[in-house]
Design an enzyme around this catalytic site. Sequence first.
Site, PDB file in Angstrom:
ATOM      1  CG  ASN A   7      -8.373  10.919   1.936  1.00  0.00           C
ATOM      2  OD1 ASN A   7      -7.935  10.916   3.383  1.00  0.00           O
ATOM      3  ND2 ASN A   7      -7.904   9.703   1.605  1.00  0.00           N
ATOM      4  CE  LYS A  14      -3.154  12.078  -1.328  1.00  0.00           C
ATOM      5  NZ  LYS A  14      -3.112  10.023  -0.389  1.00  0.00           N
ATOM      6  NE  ARG A  99      -9.076   6.280   3.562  1.00  0.00           N
ATOM      7  CZ  ARG A  99      -7.638   6.769   3.983  1.00  0.00           C
ATOM      8  NH1 ARG A  99      -6.853   7.862   3.661  1.00  0.00           N
ATOM      9  NH2 ARG A  99      -7.157   5.255   4.414  1.00  0.00           N
ATOM     10  CG  HIS A 189      -7.092  -1.352   3.167  1.00  0.00           C
ATOM     11  ND1 HIS A 189      -4.992  -1.761   3.336  1.00  0.00           N
ATOM     12  CD2 HIS A 189      -6.090   0.307   3.114  1.00  0.00           C
ATOM     13  CE1 HIS A 189      -4.729  -0.827   2.697  1.00  0.00           C
ATOM     14  NE2 HIS A 189      -4.354  -0.254   3.552  1.00  0.00           N
ATOM     15  N   GLY A 221       0.667   0.658   2.243  1.00  0.00           N
ATOM     16  CA  GLY A 221      -0.494  -0.103   3.706  1.00  0.00           C
ATOM     17  C   GLY A 221      -0.736  -1.684   2.159  1.00  0.00           C
ATOM     18  NE  ARG A 250       1.397   1.009   7.991  1.00  0.00           N
ATOM     19  CZ  ARG A 250       0.376   1.364   7.758  1.00  0.00           C
ATOM     20  NH1 ARG A 250      -0.935   0.854   7.519  1.00  0.00           N
ATOM     21  NH2 ARG A 250      -0.301   2.150   6.216  1.00  0.00           N
ATOM     22  N   GLY A 343      -0.310  -4.303  -6.387  1.00  0.00           N
ATOM     23  CA  GLY A 343      -1.460  -5.332  -6.766  1.00  0.00           C
ATOM     24  C   GLY A 343      -1.631  -4.700  -7.983  1.00  0.00           C
ATOM     25  CD  GLU A 395      -9.083   3.059  -0.790  1.00  0.00           C
ATOM     26  OE1 GLU A 395      -9.046   3.278   0.071  1.00  0.00           O
ATOM     27  OE2 GLU A 395      -7.649   3.454  -1.492  1.00  0.00           O
TER      28      GLU A 395
HETATM   29  P1  ADP Z   1      -0.706   3.612  -0.906  1.00  0.00           P
HETATM   30  O1  ADP Z   1      -1.048   2.669   0.040  1.00  0.00           O
HETATM   31  O2  ADP Z   1       0.235   5.150  -0.291  1.00  0.00           O
HETATM   32  O3  ADP Z   1      -1.639   4.428  -1.502  1.00  0.00           O
HETATM   33  P2  ADP Z   1      -0.208   2.881  -3.407  1.00  0.00           P
HETATM   34  O4  ADP Z   1      -1.257   2.030  -3.583  1.00  0.00           O
HETATM   35  O5  ADP Z   1       0.181   4.292  -4.451  1.00  0.00           O
HETATM   36  O6  ADP Z   1       0.092   3.437  -2.321  1.00  0.00           O
HETATM   37  O7  ADP Z   1       1.366   1.784  -3.629  1.00  0.00           O
HETATM   38  C1  ADP Z   1       2.575   2.147  -3.711  1.00  0.00           C
HETATM   39  C2  ADP Z   1       3.537   0.911  -3.661  1.00  0.00           C
HETATM   40  O8  ADP Z   1       3.009   0.264  -5.124  1.00  0.00           O
HETATM   41  C3  ADP Z   1       4.774   1.232  -3.965  1.00  0.00           C
HETATM   42  O9  ADP Z   1       5.746   0.163  -3.219  1.00  0.00           O
HETATM   43  C4  ADP Z   1       5.329   1.164  -5.533  1.00  0.00           C
HETATM   44  O10 ADP Z   1       6.190   0.884  -5.726  1.00  0.00           O
HETATM   45  C5  ADP Z   1       4.443   0.325  -5.710  1.00  0.00           C
HETATM   46  N1  ADP Z   1       4.703  -0.062  -7.471  1.00  0.00           N
HETATM   47  C6  ADP Z   1       3.448   1.391  -7.866  1.00  0.00           C
HETATM   48  N2  ADP Z   1       3.739   0.789  -9.253  1.00  0.00           N
HETATM   49  C7  ADP Z   1       4.611  -0.304  -9.551  1.00  0.00           C
HETATM   50  C8  ADP Z   1       5.001  -0.951 -10.168  1.00  0.00           C
HETATM   51  N3  ADP Z   1       5.033  -0.849 -11.700  1.00  0.00           N
HETATM   52  N4  ADP Z   1       6.251  -1.813  -9.668  1.00  0.00           N
HETATM   53  C9  ADP Z   1       5.888  -2.426  -8.298  1.00  0.00           C
HETATM   54  N5  ADP Z   1       5.333  -1.705  -7.773  1.00  0.00           N
HETATM   55  C10 ADP Z   1       4.519  -0.555  -8.079  1.00  0.00           C
END
Ligand code: ADP
Length: 419
Positions: A7, A14, A99, A189, A221, A250, A343, A395
């Site tokens: 990536n 990465k 990617r 995504h 995102g 965003r 999520g 991914e």
């Molecule tokens: P990216 O889109 O850059 O790959 P990630 O999927 O790693 O990012 O998501 C990052 C987000 O996930 C950040 O807002 C981070 O605070 C949130 N996050 C990670 N762990 C937790 C948690 N335990 N509770 C709430 N939010 C979390």
Amino acid sequence: MNVLVLNSGSSSLKFQVIATDSERISRSSEERLCRGQIEWMGAEAIATFHTRAGTRQKFAAALPDIASALDYLVRWIASEESGVTEVQTAAEIDAVGHRVVHGGELFSESTVITNEVLRGIEDCIDLAPLHNPSNIQGIRAAQQVFGPEVPQVAVFDTAFHHSMPEHAYLYALPYHWYGRYNIRRFGFHGTSHRFVAERYSSLRQLSSEQTNLITMHLGNGCSAAAIRGGRSVDTSMGMTPLEGLVMGTRCGDIDPAIVSLIAAKEGLSTQEVEVILNTQSGLLGISGLTNDMRVLLRELKDHEDRRTRLAIEIFCYRAKKYIGAFLASMGGADAIVFTGGIGENSPEIRARICAGLEWAGLKLDRNRNQRLIGLEGQISTEDSILHAFVIPTDEEMLIARDTAHCIANKWHHAGMESH
Ligand code: ADP
């Protein structure tokens, strides 16, 4: 086969090495052999590598470009330090999966990279000027390091959404803008939405035709996808990844008239306003504090800060609104699947988004929801009509799988042609 997944971004490279082939894919027994990234901080590059045993190693190195960084990481993979006994020389990397952010209308699926494909990815630069050039540099670097014998495959963020119907991807704008400038929704995504959808069907033992889902990728995102019969029929991101849900920095959906109004009021160009919509908005813009959901949730708990509360409320409200819209547009779904950093890890955000969806048949199981942090499983009660699941995305695994499939197909076709 050992697949190197790359990536290549604007300031980082990465990678993962994944051992896979058709048989391992059918048994879900692929193995992740090592992973890591190289980040550029000005002239210096910092390499963070994770060995096969999971130990982290950190190095600083002078790596002027992507090709030298790739050469450096391949030498590490082949060294004893990585613990990857399957790869003792660069020649034991059998394929490279890349990617690629934007495949425009040209690429509806992953594809073996040829000169023509590379030209196609270049043609999509206009649509993703911040991403496709770095992806292309990664491909060229890999061609330089591995030579023409090692097949390379491009896996596009946009490809999964290629199945969206016209009424979902066209904007209500002068129609000739579409023909002339390709102004339409593409969605992003896609690799993540597809991975969790495929994982859901295998968990529930469904065929892809039976897979009717709303997938919520909530990370920095964020995007939602409506998946009917295993295919994406709508998604929240649009021509660029700016449309749709509220994200870390965003804004997601806004009235387009705001752009010229703010440009006039603040004496900015429209390009400068667009930068603010991308980098100073979303959770960060509303809270004035951070784009990091973990920090916001802690701040809300400790200090009851009003703007922090608003940021979280607006984030969850928009997510819920998209679920409602997709339920209506796709004629109902069997489940909502949460993935991405937020999520996967935040029971609180999932609970806030699911609250009030009882009318649609969703009953959240509080204990299950609370327990599943970074883990896969069902978070709705057994008697729900609309279920909710958490499925951690992967991914890189999908890129490795597609790479193995594309290469197997190519050999198959080459074999057929020679008969
Ligand atoms: P990216 O889109 O850059 O790959 P990630 O999927 O790693 O990012 O998501 C990052 C987000 O996930 C950040 O807002 C981070 O605070 C949130 N996050 C990670 N762990 C937790 C948690 N335990 N509770 C709430 N939010 C979390």
